[in-house]
Scaffold this motif. Sequence first.
Motif, mmCIF file in Angstrom:
data_model
loop_
_atom_site.group_PDB
_atom_site.id
_atom_site.type_symbol
_atom_site.label_atom_id
_atom_site.label_comp_id
_atom_site.label_asym_id
_atom_site.label_seq_id
_atom_site.Cartn_x
_atom_site.Cartn_y
_atom_site.Cartn_z
ATOM 1 N N ASP A 9 0.839 -1.189 0.000
ATOM 2 C CA ASP A 9 0.000 0.000 0.000
ATOM 3 C C ASP A 9 0.880 1.247 0.000
ATOM 4 O O ASP A 9 1.846 1.333 0.762
ATOM 5 N N VAL A 10 0.551 2.192 -0.855
ATOM 6 C CA VAL A 10 1.242 3.470 -0.858
ATOM 7 C C VAL A 10 0.750 4.237 0.369
ATOM 8 O O VAL A 10 -0.418 4.616 0.442
ATOM 9 N N ASP A 11 1.646 4.401 1.332
ATOM 10 C CA ASP A 11 1.288 5.102 2.566
ATOM 11 C C ASP A 11 1.722 6.569 2.481
ATOM 12 O O ASP A 11 2.239 7.017 1.447
ATOM 13 N N ARG A 12 1.525 7.291 3.547
ATOM 14 C CA ARG A 12 1.844 8.721 3.561
ATOM 15 C C ARG A 12 3.330 8.969 3.287
ATOM 16 O O ARG A 12 3.683 9.858 2.512
ATOM 17 N N PHE A 13 4.210 8.175 3.909
ATOM 18 C CA PHE A 13 5.645 8.333 3.694
ATOM 19 C C PHE A 13 5.995 8.143 2.224
ATOM 20 O O PHE A 13 6.708 8.951 1.626
ATOM 21 N N CYS A 14 5.502 7.082 1.638
ATOM 22 C CA CYS A 14 5.766 6.796 0.229
ATOM 23 C C CYS A 14 5.235 7.922 -0.660
ATOM 24 O O CYS A 14 5.908 8.367 -1.592
ATOM 25 N N PHE A 15 4.044 8.373 -0.354
ATOM 26 C CA PHE A 15 3.416 9.450 -1.118
ATOM 27 C C PHE A 15 4.275 10.714 -1.063
ATOM 28 O O PHE A 15 4.527 11.357 -2.085
ATOM 29 N N GLU A 16 4.757 11.054 0.139
ATOM 30 C CA GLU A 16 5.581 12.254 0.303
ATOM 31 C C GLU A 16 6.920 12.104 -0.414
ATOM 32 O O GLU A 16 7.410 13.063 -1.022
ATOM 33 N N GLN A 17 7.512 10.914 -0.370
ATOM 34 C CA GLN A 17 8.764 10.664 -1.084
ATOM 35 C C GLN A 17 8.554 10.795 -2.588
ATOM 36 O O GLN A 17 9.405 11.312 -3.309
ATOM 37 N N ALA A 18 7.409 10.309 -3.064
ATOM 38 C CA ALA A 18 7.092 10.421 -4.492
ATOM 39 C C ALA A 18 6.910 11.887 -4.890
ATOM 40 O O ALA A 18 7.304 12.284 -5.999
ATOM 41 N N GLN A 19 6.327 12.688 -3.996
ATOM 42 C CA GLN A 19 6.204 14.122 -4.279
ATOM 43 C C GLN A 19 7.584 14.750 -4.450
ATOM 44 O O GLN A 19 7.789 15.575 -5.348
ATOM 45 N N THR A 20 8.514 14.361 -3.595
ATOM 46 C CA THR A 20 9.881 14.874 -3.684
ATOM 47 C C THR A 20 10.498 14.493 -5.034
ATOM 48 O O THR A 20 11.137 15.323 -5.692
ATOM 49 N N LEU A 21 10.295 13.241 -5.448
ATOM 50 C CA LEU A 21 10.798 12.814 -6.748
ATOM 51 C C LEU A 21 10.109 13.571 -7.885
ATOM 52 O O LEU A 21 10.745 13.904 -8.891
ATOM 53 N N ARG A 22 8.805 13.820 -7.745
ATOM 54 C CA ARG A 22 8.087 14.561 -8.791
ATOM 55 C C ARG A 22 8.729 15.918 -8.995
ATOM 56 O O ARG A 22 8.910 16.380 -10.135
ATOM 57 N N LEU A 23 9.089 16.590 -7.893
ATOM 58 C CA LEU A 23 9.731 17.897 -7.997
ATOM 59 C C LEU A 23 11.138 17.761 -8.593
ATOM 60 O O LEU A 23 11.534 18.572 -9.430
ATOM 61 N N LYS A 24 11.855 16.733 -8.197
ATOM 62 C CA LYS A 24 13.208 16.504 -8.708
ATOM 63 C C LYS A 24 13.189 16.234 -10.210
ATOM 64 O O LYS A 24 14.063 16.695 -10.936
ATOM 65 N N TYR A 25 12.202 15.472 -10.665
ATOM 66 C CA TYR A 25 12.101 15.107 -12.080
ATOM 67 C C TYR A 25 10.980 15.874 -12.787
ATOM 68 O O TYR A 25 10.324 15.348 -13.674
ATOM 69 N N SER A 26 10.816 17.118 -12.400
ATOM 70 C CA SER A 26 9.743 17.921 -13.005
ATOM 71 C C SER A 26 9.976 18.154 -14.497
ATOM 72 O O SER A 26 9.033 18.461 -15.227
ATOM 73 N N ASP A 27 11.216 17.972 -14.955
ATOM 74 C CA ASP A 27 11.511 18.118 -16.382
ATOM 75 C C ASP A 27 11.152 16.862 -17.176
ATOM 76 O O ASP A 27 11.356 16.813 -18.384
ATOM 77 N N LYS A 28 10.616 15.856 -16.500
ATOM 78 C CA LYS A 28 10.205 14.597 -17.141
ATOM 79 C C LYS A 28 8.717 14.348 -16.853
ATOM 80 O O LYS A 28 8.362 13.473 -16.076
ATOM 81 N N PRO A 29 7.848 15.133 -17.480
ATOM 82 C CA PRO A 29 6.417 15.048 -17.177
ATOM 83 C C PRO A 29 5.758 13.731 -17.572
ATOM 84 O O PRO A 29 4.653 13.438 -17.099
ATOM 85 N N ARG A 30 6.422 12.915 -18.383
ATOM 86 C CA ARG A 30 5.818 11.641 -18.804
ATOM 87 C C ARG A 30 5.938 10.558 -17.731
ATOM 88 O O ARG A 30 5.335 9.503 -17.861
ATOM 89 N N ILE A 31 6.742 10.814 -16.690
ATOM 90 C CA ILE A 31 6.815 9.861 -15.580
ATOM 91 C C ILE A 31 5.571 10.088 -14.734
ATOM 92 O O ILE A 31 5.350 11.179 -14.211
ATOM 93 N N SER A 32 4.763 9.057 -14.587
ATOM 94 C CA SER A 32 3.526 9.217 -13.813
ATOM 95 C C SER A 32 3.823 9.225 -12.318
ATOM 96 O O SER A 32 4.863 8.722 -11.869
ATOM 97 N N PHE A 33 2.906 9.776 -11.565
ATOM 98 C CA PHE A 33 3.058 9.776 -10.106
ATOM 99 C C PHE A 33 3.071 8.339 -9.585
ATOM 100 O O PHE A 33 3.809 8.010 -8.661
ATOM 101 N N THR A 34 2.291 7.476 -10.195
ATOM 102 C CA THR A 34 2.308 6.057 -9.809
ATOM 103 C C THR A 34 3.698 5.470 -10.017
ATOM 104 O O THR A 34 4.192 4.718 -9.166
ATOM 105 N N ASP A 35 4.348 5.794 -11.127
ATOM 106 C CA ASP A 35 5.710 5.308 -11.358
ATOM 107 C C ASP A 35 6.662 5.797 -10.272
ATOM 108 O O ASP A 35 7.543 5.064 -9.825
ATOM 109 N N LEU A 36 6.484 7.021 -9.854
ATOM 110 C CA LEU A 36 7.338 7.569 -8.796
ATOM 111 C C LEU A 36 7.103 6.831 -7.468
ATOM 112 O O LEU A 36 8.064 6.538 -6.747
ATOM 113 N N THR A 37 5.851 6.511 -7.160
ATOM 114 C CA THR A 37 5.602 5.743 -5.930
ATOM 115 C C THR A 37 6.232 4.356 -6.055
ATOM 116 O O THR A 37 6.755 3.821 -5.069
ATOM 117 N N SER A 38 6.219 3.795 -7.256
ATOM 118 C CA SER A 38 6.856 2.492 -7.478
ATOM 119 C C SER A 38 8.358 2.568 -7.215
ATOM 120 O O SER A 38 8.944 1.654 -6.620
#
Length: 142
Positions: free
Chosen positions: A83-112
């Motif tokens: 289960d994607v929990d709060r910690f995982c979700f927050e870590q994925a947000q951090t990755l989303r910001l880090k890889y903001s130049d790669k919009p084709r990476i889905s948020f689900t992929d980041l949680t993975s």
Amino acid sequence: MSNLIFMDTWGWLTLNDAGERRHQEVKAFYLKLRQEQTIFYTSNFVLDETFTLFFKRLNVVQAQNAMLQLFEAFHQESFQLIDVDRFCFEQAQTLRLKYSDKPRISFTDLTSMVIMQQYNIVRIQPLLIIQGTLQLENQCYR
């Protein structure tokens, strides 16, 4: 070679959709991994995407069967549903910001990616390639 693998949406869909171009290849790979007693990991976010695509791509009976069979598999020890929990979700947000130049990476992929780090999983089906190589805290995924 590690006996852990993370299956993403494309892997589950291709395994269950005989109309997919690489269905036979993925099916053979899956059966080989089963023989090797590989433990399959996936997340509730991945299953959300997968079930949605089952019902978009397959006829309703095939979609229902694929969804029920896949979910039932996670009652076995060789299948782990994370289960994607709060910690995982927050870590994925951090990755989303880090890889903001790669919009084709889905948020689900980041949680993975976060889950793969947490569980030390270095294999993914399919292989994840983001402009050659993606490096995450000393892990290199090709």
